[in-house]
Enzyme design. Sequence first.
Site, PDB file in Angstrom:
ATOM      1  N   HIS A 196       9.726  -9.984   0.429  1.00  0.00           N
ATOM      2  CA  HIS A 196      10.153  -8.200   0.695  1.00  0.00           C
ATOM      3  C   HIS A 196      11.639  -7.559   0.982  1.00  0.00           C
ATOM      4  O   HIS A 196      12.380  -8.345   0.959  1.00  0.00           O
ATOM      5  CB  HIS A 196       9.378  -7.829   1.644  1.00  0.00           C
ATOM      6  CG  HIS A 196       8.976  -6.034   1.070  1.00  0.00           C
ATOM      7  ND1 HIS A 196       9.386  -5.194   1.451  1.00  0.00           N
ATOM      8  CD2 HIS A 196       7.546  -5.387   0.427  1.00  0.00           C
ATOM      9  CE1 HIS A 196       8.035  -3.910   0.971  1.00  0.00           C
ATOM     10  NE2 HIS A 196       7.797  -5.067   0.326  1.00  0.00           N
ATOM     11  N   TYR A 205       3.169   4.513   0.666  1.00  0.00           N
ATOM     12  CA  TYR A 205       3.792   5.242   1.961  1.00  0.00           C
ATOM     13  C   TYR A 205       3.032   6.215   2.716  1.00  0.00           C
ATOM     14  O   TYR A 205       1.920   7.026   1.852  1.00  0.00           O
ATOM     15  CB  TYR A 205       5.110   5.703   2.130  1.00  0.00           C
ATOM     16  CG  TYR A 205       6.099   5.137   0.480  1.00  0.00           C
ATOM     17  CD1 TYR A 205       6.473   3.763   1.281  1.00  0.00           C
ATOM     18  CD2 TYR A 205       6.733   5.387  -0.916  1.00  0.00           C
ATOM     19  CE1 TYR A 205       7.700   3.651   0.701  1.00  0.00           C
ATOM     20  CE2 TYR A 205       7.690   5.274  -1.320  1.00  0.00           C
ATOM     21  CZ  TYR A 205       7.591   3.893  -0.685  1.00  0.00           C
ATOM     22  OH  TYR A 205       8.778   3.464  -1.597  1.00  0.00           O
ATOM     23  N   ASP A 251       1.162  -1.470  -0.038  1.00  0.00           N
ATOM     24  CA  ASP A 251      -0.059  -0.605  -0.219  1.00  0.00           C
ATOM     25  C   ASP A 251       0.494   1.204  -0.396  1.00  0.00           C
ATOM     26  O   ASP A 251       2.141   0.958   0.128  1.00  0.00           O
ATOM     27  CB  ASP A 251      -1.376  -0.434   0.984  1.00  0.00           C
ATOM     28  CG  ASP A 251      -0.026  -0.141   2.434  1.00  0.00           C
ATOM     29  OD1 ASP A 251       0.891  -0.059   2.808  1.00  0.00           O
ATOM     30  OD2 ASP A 251      -0.973   0.690   3.779  1.00  0.00           O
ATOM     31  N   PHE A 267       6.000   1.765  -4.175  1.00  0.00           N
ATOM     32  CA  PHE A 267       7.727   1.917  -3.995  1.00  0.00           C
ATOM     33  C   PHE A 267       8.196   3.087  -4.472  1.00  0.00           C
ATOM     34  O   PHE A 267       9.466   3.667  -4.160  1.00  0.00           O
ATOM     35  CB  PHE A 267       8.758   0.676  -4.718  1.00  0.00           C
ATOM     36  CG  PHE A 267       8.681  -0.618  -4.307  1.00  0.00           C
ATOM     37  CD1 PHE A 267       8.547  -1.014  -2.610  1.00  0.00           C
ATOM     38  CD2 PHE A 267       7.261  -1.582  -4.724  1.00  0.00           C
ATOM     39  CE1 PHE A 267       8.412  -2.128  -2.264  1.00  0.00           C
ATOM     40  CE2 PHE A 267       7.287  -2.098  -4.446  1.00  0.00           C
ATOM     41  CZ  PHE A 267       7.678  -2.893  -3.325  1.00  0.00           C
TER      42      PHE A 267
END
Length: 223
Positions: free
Chosen positions: A187, A67, A65, A78
Site C-alpha cells: 500500500h 477518508y 474505504d 485516494f
Amino acid sequence: MMIKISEEWDNLLDDLFKSESYCNLRNFLKTEYSKYTVYPSMYDIFNSMKLTPFSAIKVVIIGQDPYHEKGQAMGLSFSVPKGVEKPPSLVNIFKEIKDETDAELPEYGDLTGWAKQGVLLLNSVLTVREHQANSHKGKGWEEFTDGIIKKISEKRNNVVFILWGANARAKKAFIDENKHLILESAHPSPLSAYNGFFGCGHFIGANKYLIKHGVLPIDWSAL
C-alpha cells in the site's frame, strides 16, 4: 436513497442492488446517515461509477474505504477535493508517478481527471463514519464491490487492475488473469510504501499494457 448512477451501470448492477446483502446494507446506511456523520455525502457514494462509464474502464485502482475526516471523501479512492491537503498515501502516489514518468503533477489531489480518462477509482467499502476508519467494514459493501469486480472481469477485456495492499489484493480472486493485467504491491501508506510500493512501476506498466492492446494510455499528470 434511490440509486441512480447511469443507465449502463444501473442495468449492470441491478442484481446487486436487489440482493439481500445490499438491502441489509441500505437499511444500515439509513440509520448511520441519520444518527452520525458519514462520509462521503450520500449523493457522492457512487461517484467513481458516475464519472467512469463501465464501457470506458481502462484501469481499476482499488482502495480500502473513504477518508474519514471532514472535507476529504469524494467517492473516488485516494482522491480529495481541490483545496484539501493531500493525505500521505496520495502524496506517495504522486511521488511514484513523478519518479516513473518525470511528469509534473498539480498541487491538488482531485483525481477526477483520471476517472474521466477511464480509471475506475473504487474503494472496497464505499462509506465510513467520521473519525473511524474501517467503521463500515463487514456491513455488505465488500460483497457489492466484489460483484462489481466480477462483472468487469467477465464482461470487459484487457483492463488493468492495480491492487495496493492486502485489502485490495483480496479482490484478485475475482479477476480473470487470462483476460486482464493485475499489478500488485504494498500500500502507498507511509507505513508500507517502502516495502514495495515505491519503484513498483505500475503507472508505466499499465500504459504499456494498454498501448499493447490498442487502448489510449492514461495521462497520469492530467488531473
